[in-house]
Design an enzyme around this catalytic site. Structure first.
Site, PDB file in Angstrom:
ATOM      1  CB  CYS A   1     -20.678 -20.139 -24.259  1.00 27.75           C
ATOM      2  SG  CYS A   1     -21.104 -20.886 -25.853  1.00 27.75           S
TER       3      CYS A   1
ATOM      4  CG  ASP B   1     -19.217 -25.564 -25.751  1.00 27.42           C
ATOM      5  OD1 ASP B   1     -19.050 -26.635 -25.133  1.00 27.42           O
ATOM      6  OD2 ASP B   1     -18.710 -25.339 -26.863  1.00 27.42           O
TER       7      ASP B   1
ATOM      8  NE  ARG C   1     -16.701 -28.042 -26.156  1.00 23.69           N
ATOM      9  CZ  ARG C   1     -16.096 -27.634 -27.261  1.00 23.69           C
ATOM     10  NH1 ARG C   1     -15.054 -28.305 -27.722  1.00 23.69           N
ATOM     11  NH2 ARG C   1     -16.516 -26.554 -27.897  1.00 23.69           N
TER      12      ARG C   1
ATOM     13  CG  HIS D   1     -15.993 -21.524 -24.634  1.00 25.00           C
ATOM     14  ND1 HIS D   1     -15.702 -22.471 -25.577  1.00 25.00           N
ATOM     15  CD2 HIS D   1     -17.262 -21.136 -24.871  1.00 25.00           C
ATOM     16  CE1 HIS D   1     -16.767 -22.660 -26.343  1.00 25.00           C
ATOM     17  NE2 HIS D   1     -17.726 -21.864 -25.942  1.00 25.00           N
TER      18      HIS D   1
ATOM     19  CB  CYS E   1     -16.679 -19.789 -28.624  1.00 22.22           C
ATOM     20  SG  CYS E   1     -18.473 -19.578 -28.500  1.00 22.22           S
TER      21      CYS E   1
HETATM   22 ZN    ZN Z   1     -19.278 -21.158 -27.056  1.00 21.84          ZN
END
Ligand code: ZN
Length: 206
Positions: free
Chosen positions: A40, A42, A44, A96, A99
């Site tokens: 992803c 993202d 993080r 994750h 999400c």
């Molecule tokens: Zn995500």
């Protein structure tokens, strides 16, 4: 602020060569990663950092909600390069918990580009609607959908002609499904690894 990033970069490059003077020279010569990460976007979930791999050791493709749709030329091109040219041995689809893409797929259905992109997650939710309906806790519900999405994407990767051709030619290649927890930094293997047609039959019945 960007000056700070450039400064950080100088510091990082200096530290790398201090520990290993040949580090960048070796990277210029070639990349030979054994792993391909589909994760992803993202911020993080930084791929290399999570598995403690250096530049050159992990080939990476990231998009919103770690999707591997069979009509996405971008992802397919990266997969093809990873399998046919780099000959990676492992592909990890890494989702994750928490999400935002997975949640948005269910909660904010509009007609924008991102809603179109996230539509495969709605299909995953639909095909597991009975299991998901039993999970009343909101967080647990979406976390399970994050897992189911990863499993569906492993299936997608395993169904591509790219992977099938590799298996037919005897090239060692295993597809894995992982889910990363932002809360504790740990990855959980979803137990859907497939390394050949028999595995795929056993795990996905296809
Ligand atoms: Zn995500």
């Amino acid at each position: 602020m960007l000056d700070q990033l450039i400064e950080n970069n100088r510091h990082w490059a200096h530290k790398k060569t201090e520990i290993d003077p040949e580090f960048f020279k070796r990277l210029v010569a070639q990349q030979s990663p054994e792993y391909f990460w589909i994760g992803c976007s993202d911020s993080r979930v930084p791929a290399n950092e999570i598995v403690n791999l250096d530049p050159g050791e992990l080939f990476v493709h990231r998009n919103v909600a770690n999707l591997a749709p069979s009509q996405d030329a971008n992802y397919l091109s990266v997969l093809q390069y990873a399998v046919q040219v780099l000959k990676v041995k492992h592909v990890m689809v890494v989702g994750h918990y928490g999400c935002g893409g997975v949640r948005a797929a269910i909660e904010s259905q509009g007609d924008s580009l991102i809603d179109h992109w996230l539509s495969p997650i709605r299909e995953v939710a639909h095909s597991h609607q009975h299991e998901l309906a039993e999970i009343h806790d909101d967080t647990e519900h979406f976390d399970r959908l994050c897992e189911l999405n990863v499993i569906a994407q492993v299936r997608n990767v395993a169904l591509t002609p790219i992977v099938q051709n590799a298996w037919r030619s005897g090239q060692p290649l295993t597809i894995h499904g992982w889910v990363y927890s932002i809360a504790n930094g740990l990855v959980t293997d979803q137990g859907v690894s497939v390394a050949n047609f028999d595995d795929r039959q056993r795990v996905f019945d296809i």
